[in-house]
Design an enzyme around this catalytic site. Structure first.
Site, mmCIF file in Angstrom:
data_model
loop_
_atom_site.group_PDB
_atom_site.id
_atom_site.type_symbol
_atom_site.label_atom_id
_atom_site.label_comp_id
_atom_site.label_asym_id
_atom_site.label_seq_id
_atom_site.Cartn_x
_atom_site.Cartn_y
_atom_site.Cartn_z
ATOM 1 N N SER A 180 0.869 -1.178 0.000
ATOM 2 C CA SER A 180 0.000 0.000 0.000
ATOM 3 C C SER A 180 0.900 1.220 0.000
ATOM 4 O O SER A 180 2.083 1.130 0.289
ATOM 5 C CB SER A 180 -0.865 0.007 1.246
ATOM 6 O OG SER A 180 -0.047 0.224 2.371
ATOM 7 N N LYS A 181 0.327 2.334 -0.330
ATOM 8 C CA LYS A 181 1.100 3.585 -0.353
ATOM 9 C C LYS A 181 1.730 3.826 1.011
ATOM 10 O O LYS A 181 2.846 4.272 1.135
ATOM 11 C CB LYS A 181 0.180 4.756 -0.697
ATOM 12 C CG LYS A 181 -0.037 4.935 -2.171
ATOM 13 C CD LYS A 181 0.234 6.394 -2.564
ATOM 14 C CE LYS A 181 0.662 6.553 -4.003
ATOM 15 N NZ LYS A 181 0.036 5.692 -4.956
ATOM 16 N N ARG A 182 0.942 3.510 2.056
ATOM 17 C CA ARG A 182 1.382 3.846 3.399
ATOM 18 C C ARG A 182 2.541 2.944 3.843
ATOM 19 O O ARG A 182 3.536 3.395 4.354
ATOM 20 C CB ARG A 182 0.201 3.691 4.360
ATOM 21 C CG ARG A 182 0.368 4.327 5.712
ATOM 22 C CD ARG A 182 -0.911 4.153 6.514
ATOM 23 N NE ARG A 182 -1.295 2.747 6.649
ATOM 24 C CZ ARG A 182 -0.758 1.915 7.513
ATOM 25 N NH1 ARG A 182 0.203 2.315 8.309
ATOM 26 N NH2 ARG A 182 -1.161 0.664 7.581
ATOM 27 N N LEU A 183 2.371 1.668 3.615
ATOM 28 C CA LEU A 183 3.337 0.712 4.142
ATOM 29 C C LEU A 183 4.126 0.040 3.032
ATOM 30 O O LEU A 183 3.565 -0.654 2.205
ATOM 31 C CB LEU A 183 2.602 -0.374 4.912
ATOM 32 C CG LEU A 183 2.722 -0.382 6.432
ATOM 33 C CD1 LEU A 183 2.198 -1.700 6.965
ATOM 34 C CD2 LEU A 183 4.153 -0.185 6.907
#
Ligand code: GLU
Length: 476
Positions: free
Chosen positions: A253-256
């Site tokens: 994901s973009k976040r992780l």
């Protein structure tokens, strides 16, 4: 066979570890075989393109030193290398298939297709095309096209085909039943071609021998294989690399975990360490070596040692690989790589004598950017340090040792770690102190702590003027 591989990103954002891995494998394979590596920009999904996307991809690949032999910026004999500029090729290719009967015009309206889907059954996700227009005779087709009727071009899955057999270098033999493949659209009614069609036309015209990409594209492969067959062109070697999951074991994901290449660059990871780490996302060295130089990677990479199971990003492992790469750098090389990362506003003195500074701190570094987390060791906060120095000077026994060291340092002929170490020991002999009684007060004076790097290295790093200034604070 000349090996020709390609990396075909869409300019929809920065490259991250998950998507640049395909570039790394393709580049390594091409370089191993003395072949060519091609950069192709798949920019037909205009809504998803981002401004500057292509430039960002080029910048990231250049930083990783994954150079290409043909590409949008340098051209080449099989260009253009941006899909948005390849309409003429797609047009010719569509005509060829239509002429041979491998594709046909379909005039079905939205409404007819919806009705077909309803008839096909609720709950089916694949909306299969009924094949209605496949049966139209040539004269009627020509008439309707000439009348300007809206139409798409569909691929005619060859009659009697019940499955498409694929050989994948990583996933082995796979059979896709054609019940999952309908007469898919090659060109939409607005003239834009579909992804699978464009990729195959490009791969044929660019003479791609090996299609190596993420396993997410495996499901596209039977359609692409049918297209190669319809063009009468041998299929390329296919190799689908296993999925890269985030550090949490979930989809990237973009976040992780979608750590952008540019972020790693900003943190001071060496490009060769990043390439090394990327190669380990799915592949293992025959002798299970994990720290590999660029040329060792070129020599040893191979699809035969790529696994099928998902692989998980491990940023600690990346740091570890990076530290191993830093450890092999020459001092001069390491210092030159560290230099642009030094926060000079916080540590203005550090760059004057950077090689000595790096020599003192190098075992603590996993990335070039780590330098700032450790420079405080050599340049501790002034107020606190002054207090400690004054306290040392106030103790007569300690003072005697420190005076002897200062005198030796003041007269040291060469300001260099080994010689300075000798000077400190010599001063200890002068003052009748050795071991902790000598080293601890000198180290506390210099860096505020009894433990730390070698005194000779600390002294070499901070320089004579600064060393004597620190002694001055203790001794007045
Ligand atoms: N443009 C596709 C992507 O970014 C790659 C297509 C391919 O490698 O065949 O995922």
């Amino acid at each position: 066979m000349t090996v020709r591989t390609r990396f075909a990103p869409s300019p929809t954002g920065r490259l991250h570890l998950g998507n640049v891995r395909a570039a790394a494998f393709n580049w390594l394979l091409a370089r191993q075989k003395g072949g060519a590596f091609i950069l192709r920009i798949e920019d037909t999904d205009v809504a998803r393109n981002v401004a500057g996307g292509e430039a960002a991809i080029i910048e990231d690949l250049k930083w990783l030193r994954l150079d290409w032999d043909e590409g949008p910026d340098i051209g080449g004999p099989h260009g253009p290398y941006r899909q948005s500029e390849r309409d003429a090729s797609y047009g010719r290719a569509v005509e060829r298939l239509a002429a041979s009967g491998a594709a046909y015009h379909c005039f079905c309206t939205e409404q007819e297709l919806e009705e077909d889907a309803e008839e096909f059954g609720e709950g089916r996700t694949a909306q299969r095309y009924s094949g209605r227009c496949r049966a139209l005779d040539r004269a009627e087709r020509v008439r309707r096209v000439e009348a300007g009727e809206r139409h798409v071009i569909r691929f005619a899955v060859p009659d009697g085909t019940t499955s498409v057999e694929i050989h994948d270098e990583i996933f082995g033999a796979i059979s896709f039943p054609t019940s999952d493949i309908d007469d898919f659209v090659l060109r939409r009614s607005d003239g834009r071609v579909t992804y699978n069609f464009a990729v195959v036309v490009d791969d044929i015209e660019m003479e791609i021998s090996h299609v190596v990409r993420g396993v997410g594209h495996l499901s596209n492969t039977p359609k692409q294989a049918l297209l190669f067959d319809a063009f009468g062109v041998p299929r390329p070697v296919f190799g689908h690399l296993p999925t890269v999951l985030g550090p949490d074991g979930k989809k990237l994901s973009k976040r992780l975990g979608a750590t952008a290449v540019t972020e790693l660059r900003g943190q001071g990871y060496p490009p060769d360490a990043v390439l090394n780490y990327l190669s380990l996302l799915g592949w293992s060295h025959p002798e299970e070596k994990e720290v590999l130089t660029r040329s060792e990677l070129v020599a040893s990479i191979g699809l035969d040692r790529v696994g099928r199971s998902d692989t998980q990003l491990d940023l600690e492992k990346l740091r570890w690989v990076s530290a191993q790469h830093l450890a092999t750098e020459s001092l001069a090389g390491l210092a030159s790589h560290v230099r642009p990362f030094v926060a000079v506003e916080s540590f203005p003195a550090a760059t004057a004598n950077l090689e000595a500074v790096v020599d003192t701190l190098r075992t603590r570094l996993s990335t070039y950017g780590d330098i700032n987390a450790h420079l405080g060791l050599l340049y501790p906060p002034e107020g606190e340090s002054m207090e400690k120095r004054k306290a040392l000077g106030a103790d007569p026994a300690v003072r005697k040792v420190l005076e002897a060291v200062r005198d030796r340092l003041a007269g040291a002929p060469a300001w260099e770690a080994a010689a300075l170490d000798q000077a400190v020991r010599g001063a200890g002999a002068d003052a009748g102190a050795k071991g902790a009684l000598l080293f601890h007060p000198v180290r506390v004076l210099l860096i505020g702590s009894e433990k730390g790097p070698d005194l000779g290295k600390i002294l070499a790093a901070i320089g004579r003027g600064e060393a004597l200034r620190r002694f001055g604070q203790a001794l007045g």
